[in-house]
Design a protein around this motif. Structure first.
Motif, PDB file in Angstrom:
ATOM      1  N   VAL B  36       0.830  -1.212   0.000  1.00 45.87           N
ATOM      2  CA  VAL B  36       0.000   0.000   0.000  1.00 45.87           C
ATOM      3  C   VAL B  36       0.859   1.255   0.000  1.00 45.87           C
ATOM      4  O   VAL B  36       2.052   1.226   0.324  1.00 45.87           O
ATOM      5  CB  VAL B  36      -0.922   0.056   1.247  1.00 45.87           C
ATOM      6  CG1 VAL B  36      -1.940  -1.071   1.233  1.00 45.87           C
ATOM      7  CG2 VAL B  36      -0.118   0.065   2.534  1.00 45.87           C
ATOM      8  N   ALA B  37       0.217   2.355  -0.395  1.00 49.93           N
ATOM      9  CA  ALA B  37       0.739   3.688  -0.096  1.00 49.93           C
ATOM     10  C   ALA B  37      -0.273   4.307   0.857  1.00 49.93           C
ATOM     11  O   ALA B  37      -1.427   3.881   0.902  1.00 49.93           O
ATOM     12  CB  ALA B  37       0.873   4.515  -1.373  1.00 49.93           C
ATOM     13  N   GLU B  39      -2.126   7.789   2.155  1.00 47.44           N
ATOM     14  CA  GLU B  39      -2.414   9.182   1.859  1.00 47.44           C
ATOM     15  C   GLU B  39      -3.003   9.812   3.110  1.00 47.44           C
ATOM     16  O   GLU B  39      -3.923   9.263   3.719  1.00 47.44           O
ATOM     17  CB  GLU B  39      -3.430   9.188   0.699  1.00 47.44           C
ATOM     18  CG  GLU B  39      -4.061  10.505   0.417  1.00 47.44           C
ATOM     19  CD  GLU B  39      -5.385  10.313  -0.340  1.00 47.44           C
ATOM     20  OE1 GLU B  39      -5.543   9.294  -1.054  1.00 47.44           O
ATOM     21  OE2 GLU B  39      -6.249  11.176  -0.197  1.00 47.44           O
ATOM     22  N   LEU B  42      -4.828  14.267   1.711  1.00 46.11           N
ATOM     23  CA  LEU B  42      -4.603  14.460   0.268  1.00 46.11           C
ATOM     24  C   LEU B  42      -3.130  14.489  -0.134  1.00 46.11           C
ATOM     25  O   LEU B  42      -2.775  14.974  -1.206  1.00 46.11           O
ATOM     26  CB  LEU B  42      -5.314  15.721  -0.247  1.00 46.11           C
ATOM     27  CG  LEU B  42      -6.843  15.692  -0.117  1.00 46.11           C
ATOM     28  CD1 LEU B  42      -7.454  17.014  -0.592  1.00 46.11           C
ATOM     29  CD2 LEU B  42      -7.429  14.538  -0.968  1.00 46.11           C
ATOM     30  N   GLU B  43      -2.246  13.965   0.735  1.00 44.28           N
ATOM     31  CA  GLU B  43      -0.832  13.845   0.364  1.00 44.28           C
ATOM     32  C   GLU B  43      -0.342  12.443   0.673  1.00 44.28           C
ATOM     33  O   GLU B  43      -0.606  11.917   1.758  1.00 44.28           O
ATOM     34  CB  GLU B  43       0.023  14.805   1.212  1.00 44.28           C
ATOM     35  CG  GLU B  43      -0.051  16.227   0.756  1.00 44.28           C
ATOM     36  CD  GLU B  43       1.083  17.046   1.368  1.00 44.28           C
ATOM     37  OE1 GLU B  43       0.855  18.233   1.587  1.00 44.28           O
ATOM     38  OE2 GLU B  43       2.175  16.483   1.621  1.00 44.28           O
ATOM     39  N   ILE B  44       0.402  11.878  -0.282  1.00 44.21           N
ATOM     40  CA  ILE B  44       1.040  10.589   0.003  1.00 44.21           C
ATOM     41  C   ILE B  44       2.162  10.817   1.019  1.00 44.21           C
ATOM     42  O   ILE B  44       2.985  11.718   0.852  1.00 44.21           O
ATOM     43  CB  ILE B  44       1.619   9.968  -1.298  1.00 44.21           C
ATOM     44  CG1 ILE B  44       0.526   9.750  -2.346  1.00 44.21           C
ATOM     45  CG2 ILE B  44       2.384   8.686  -0.995  1.00 44.21           C
ATOM     46  CD1 ILE B  44      -0.474   8.656  -2.023  1.00 44.21           C
ATOM     47  N   PRO B  46       5.588   9.840   2.381  1.00 42.89           N
ATOM     48  CA  PRO B  46       6.727   9.017   1.948  1.00 42.89           C
ATOM     49  C   PRO B  46       7.002   7.896   2.946  1.00 42.89           C
ATOM     50  O   PRO B  46       6.909   8.097   4.153  1.00 42.89           O
ATOM     51  CB  PRO B  46       7.887  10.011   1.908  1.00 42.89           C
ATOM     52  CG  PRO B  46       7.245  11.355   1.746  1.00 42.89           C
ATOM     53  CD  PRO B  46       5.930  11.260   2.457  1.00 42.89           C
ATOM     54  N   ARG B  47       7.332   6.737   2.394  1.00 39.84           N
ATOM     55  CA  ARG B  47       7.483   5.534   3.203  1.00 39.84           C
ATOM     56  C   ARG B  47       8.463   5.725   4.364  1.00 39.84           C
ATOM     57  O   ARG B  47       8.200   5.301   5.476  1.00 39.84           O
ATOM     58  CB  ARG B  47       7.981   4.398   2.300  1.00 39.84           C
ATOM     59  CG  ARG B  47       8.133   3.062   2.981  1.00 39.84           C
ATOM     60  CD  ARG B  47       6.821   2.347   3.068  1.00 39.84           C
ATOM     61  NE  ARG B  47       6.129   2.424   1.792  1.00 39.84           N
ATOM     62  CZ  ARG B  47       5.694   1.365   1.116  1.00 39.84           C
ATOM     63  NH1 ARG B  47       5.902   0.163   1.587  1.00 39.84           N
ATOM     64  NH2 ARG B  47       5.044   1.516  -0.017  1.00 39.84           N
ATOM     65  N   SER B  48       9.584   6.378   4.100  1.00 41.22           N
ATOM     66  CA  SER B  48      10.607   6.494   5.148  1.00 41.22           C
ATOM     67  C   SER B  48      10.123   7.379   6.296  1.00 41.22           C
ATOM     68  O   SER B  48      10.719   7.374   7.366  1.00 41.22           O
ATOM     69  CB  SER B  48      11.908   7.047   4.557  1.00 41.22           C
ATOM     70  OG  SER B  48      11.749   8.401   4.189  1.00 41.22           O
ATOM     71  N   LEU B  49       9.041   8.132   6.056  1.00 39.05           N
ATOM     72  CA  LEU B  49       8.535   9.026   7.106  1.00 39.05           C
ATOM     73  C   LEU B  49       7.357   8.430   7.878  1.00 39.05           C
ATOM     74  O   LEU B  49       6.831   9.074   8.786  1.00 39.05           O
ATOM     75  CB  LEU B  49       8.124  10.385   6.493  1.00 39.05           C
ATOM     76  CG  LEU B  49       9.237  11.126   5.742  1.00 39.05           C
ATOM     77  CD1 LEU B  49       8.754  12.475   5.232  1.00 39.05           C
ATOM     78  CD2 LEU B  49      10.460  11.334   6.644  1.00 39.05           C
ATOM     79  N   GLU B  62      -6.286   7.674   3.558  1.00 41.79           N
ATOM     80  CA  GLU B  62      -6.734   6.666   2.598  1.00 41.79           C
ATOM     81  C   GLU B  62      -5.589   5.687   2.419  1.00 41.79           C
ATOM     82  O   GLU B  62      -4.424   6.082   2.276  1.00 41.79           O
ATOM     83  CB  GLU B  62      -7.066   7.299   1.232  1.00 41.79           C
ATOM     84  CG  GLU B  62      -8.259   8.244   1.230  1.00 41.79           C
ATOM     85  CD  GLU B  62      -9.604   7.531   1.040  1.00 41.79           C
ATOM     86  OE1 GLU B  62      -9.603   6.401   0.507  1.00 41.79           O
ATOM     87  OE2 GLU B  62     -10.631   8.103   1.441  1.00 41.79           O
ATOM     88  N   VAL B  64      -3.996   3.415  -0.088  1.00 44.74           N
ATOM     89  CA  VAL B  64      -4.023   3.306  -1.548  1.00 44.74           C
ATOM     90  C   VAL B  64      -3.338   2.009  -1.961  1.00 44.74           C
ATOM     91  O   VAL B  64      -2.154   1.805  -1.662  1.00 44.74           O
ATOM     92  CB  VAL B  64      -3.313   4.518  -2.202  1.00 44.74           C
ATOM     93  CG1 VAL B  64      -3.316   4.399  -3.710  1.00 44.74           C
ATOM     94  CG2 VAL B  64      -3.965   5.818  -1.758  1.00 44.74           C
ATOM     95  N   ALA B  65      -4.057   1.146  -2.629  1.00 44.62           N
ATOM     96  CA  ALA B  65      -3.504  -0.151  -3.017  1.00 44.62           C
ATOM     97  C   ALA B  65      -2.356   0.032  -4.006  1.00 44.62           C
ATOM     98  O   ALA B  65      -2.380   0.927  -4.861  1.00 44.62           O
ATOM     99  CB  ALA B  65      -4.596  -1.013  -3.641  1.00 44.62           C
ATOM    100  N   PHE B  66      -1.356  -0.794  -3.868  1.00 50.65           N
ATOM    101  CA  PHE B  66      -0.226  -0.839  -4.809  1.00 50.65           C
ATOM    102  C   PHE B  66      -0.671  -1.759  -5.957  1.00 50.65           C
ATOM    103  O   PHE B  66      -0.861  -2.959  -5.752  1.00 50.65           O
ATOM    104  CB  PHE B  66       0.962  -1.439  -4.064  1.00 50.65           C
ATOM    105  CG  PHE B  66       2.284  -1.384  -4.785  1.00 50.65           C
ATOM    106  CD1 PHE B  66       2.427  -0.813  -6.033  1.00 50.65           C
ATOM    107  CD2 PHE B  66       3.421  -1.908  -4.154  1.00 50.65           C
ATOM    108  CE1 PHE B  66       3.667  -0.774  -6.657  1.00 50.65           C
ATOM    109  CE2 PHE B  66       4.658  -1.871  -4.772  1.00 50.65           C
ATOM    110  CZ  PHE B  66       4.782  -1.306  -6.018  1.00 50.65           C
ATOM    111  N   ILE B  67      -0.847  -1.198  -7.126  1.00 50.10           N
ATOM    112  CA  ILE B  67      -1.271  -2.018  -8.263  1.00 50.10           C
ATOM    113  C   ILE B  67      -0.261  -1.868  -9.403  1.00 50.10           C
ATOM    114  O   ILE B  67       0.444  -0.876  -9.499  1.00 50.10           O
ATOM    115  CB  ILE B  67      -2.702  -1.652  -8.758  1.00 50.10           C
ATOM    116  CG1 ILE B  67      -2.780  -0.197  -9.230  1.00 50.10           C
ATOM    117  CG2 ILE B  67      -3.730  -1.931  -7.664  1.00 50.10           C
ATOM    118  CD1 ILE B  67      -4.128   0.175  -9.845  1.00 50.10           C
TER     119      ILE B  67
END
Lengths: 268, 70
Positions: B36-37, B39, B42-44, B46-49, B62, B64-67
């Motif tokens: 997943v990502a 959000e 309304l902002e993704i 970042p994974r490292s954060l 939200e 968000v599925a990784f597709i």
């Protein structure tokens, strides 16, 4: 930038008249399209509408990469192909569709599976690269190759009733994110299903491939706001389209301050 | 003791004990973060954060599925 050739034949002016009428396009935009070289990786559900709209719009050179052979189960969505071409290579089949739609376009079919060597060879030969592939290893290879070669990546993905789209230009530096700022690594095999495992509605690939083509045309002509630093999300069942902000990840292995990916050696 | 954080996650209300990060949220849902990502407003993120991004009451998230289909 080399001097732009603004001479058009009568047939070109007639064919592209509805483009040229647009004040944001005009003869200059049309000339930019004609001079452009776009690489479409994956001649499937996304690549079909994508390549056809690029060709129809008058993109001068379109490269198509696909090593798959056309199967009956592809035709529910991969509309550049035809029933009588089942068994043919998809890059070559899509090249035929393009030639029939617009013989003014130069098509370069590459009937191969993208690997580190072919990515390093092909990507720098095109101005803009489009990802319409169906698997994560190729997506990450292509994304890394684009970043390292300094090429914009217009990347779309679909599954079931959902689509996602973004433009990645991390090579331009901050604040532009790269593809690994969204997902640092591919998911382990088996964790995320493919379209052949989970299904996809054909019209969803059509919408996403067409949005992808629109972003490519905008980039070539330098019009509007590119979908750079943003991620477009579409859920067909909800009929809901949203655009969310996508930042550069300071810890990104490809574009971060302490990036560890310097070449394509980590890819097959 | 701090009052819980009240969030909206994929359109549904959710409460988490304070303080909580994006990583804590994923752990509480039991989601594998590799697919997943996330959000937030309304902002993704970042994974490292994820571990250092604090959640606040009223945040809208939200998943968000990784597709990767084409």
């Amino acid at each position: 930038m080399p001097q732009m050739d603004l001479d058009f034949t009568d047939a070109e002016l007639h064919r592209y008249s509805r483009n040229i009428l647009l004040s944001d396009v005009g003869a200059i935009g049309q000339a930019r399209l004609r001079a452009a070289r776009v690489l479409v990786v994956g001649a499937g559900g996304l690549g079909s509408p994508l390549a056809l709209y690029l060709a129809a719009a008058g993109v001068g050179t379109i490269g198509l990469v696909d090593d798959d052979r056309l199967e009956l189960s592809n035709l529910q969505r991969q509309i550049a192909h035809t029933t009588d071409r089942i068994g043919r290579n998809k890059a070559e089949s899509a090249a035929e569709a393009i030639a029939a739609l617009n013989p003014l376009v130069r098509v370069e079919p590459h009937a191969l599976r993208l690997d580190a060597a072919s990515a390093a060879d092909l990507v720098p030969r095109y101005d803009i690269i489009c990802d319409g592939t169906d698997n994560f290893p190729t997506r990450f290879l292509l994304g890394d190759a684009c970043h390292l070669a300094g090429r914009p990546l217009v990347s779309a993905a679909v599954l079931r009733f959902e689509g996602q789209l973004s433009v990645f230009r991390g090579h331009l530096g901050a604040p532009h994110p790269c593809h690994r700022c969204l997902h640092p690594n591919p998911p382990p095999p088996g964790l995320v299903p493919s379209c052949s495992e989970a299904g996809v509605l054909g019209a969803v690939t059509g919408v996403m491939g067409t949005l992808q083509a629109t972003e490519v045309l905008k980039l070539i002509m330098g019009i509007g706001e590119p979908l750079d630093g943003r991620l477009l999300l579409w859920d067909a069942l909800d009929a809901r389209m949203r655009t969310v902000k996508l930042r550069r990840d300071p810890g990104c292995a490809l574009c971060g301050e302490h990036a560890t990916i310097q070449d394509l050696a980590g890819h097959a | 003791m701090q009052s819980p954080i009240t969030l909206t996650v994929n359109g549904e209300a959710k409460a988490l004990p304070a303080p909580a990060s994006v990583a804590d949220l994923l752990a509480s849902i039991g989601l594998d973060g590799r697919k997943v990502a996330v959000e937030r407003n309304l902002e993704i993120v970042p994974r490292s954060l994820w571990p250092v991004t604090p959640l606040e009451s009223g945040d809208e998230l939200e998943i968000v599925a990784f597709i990767g289909g084409g």
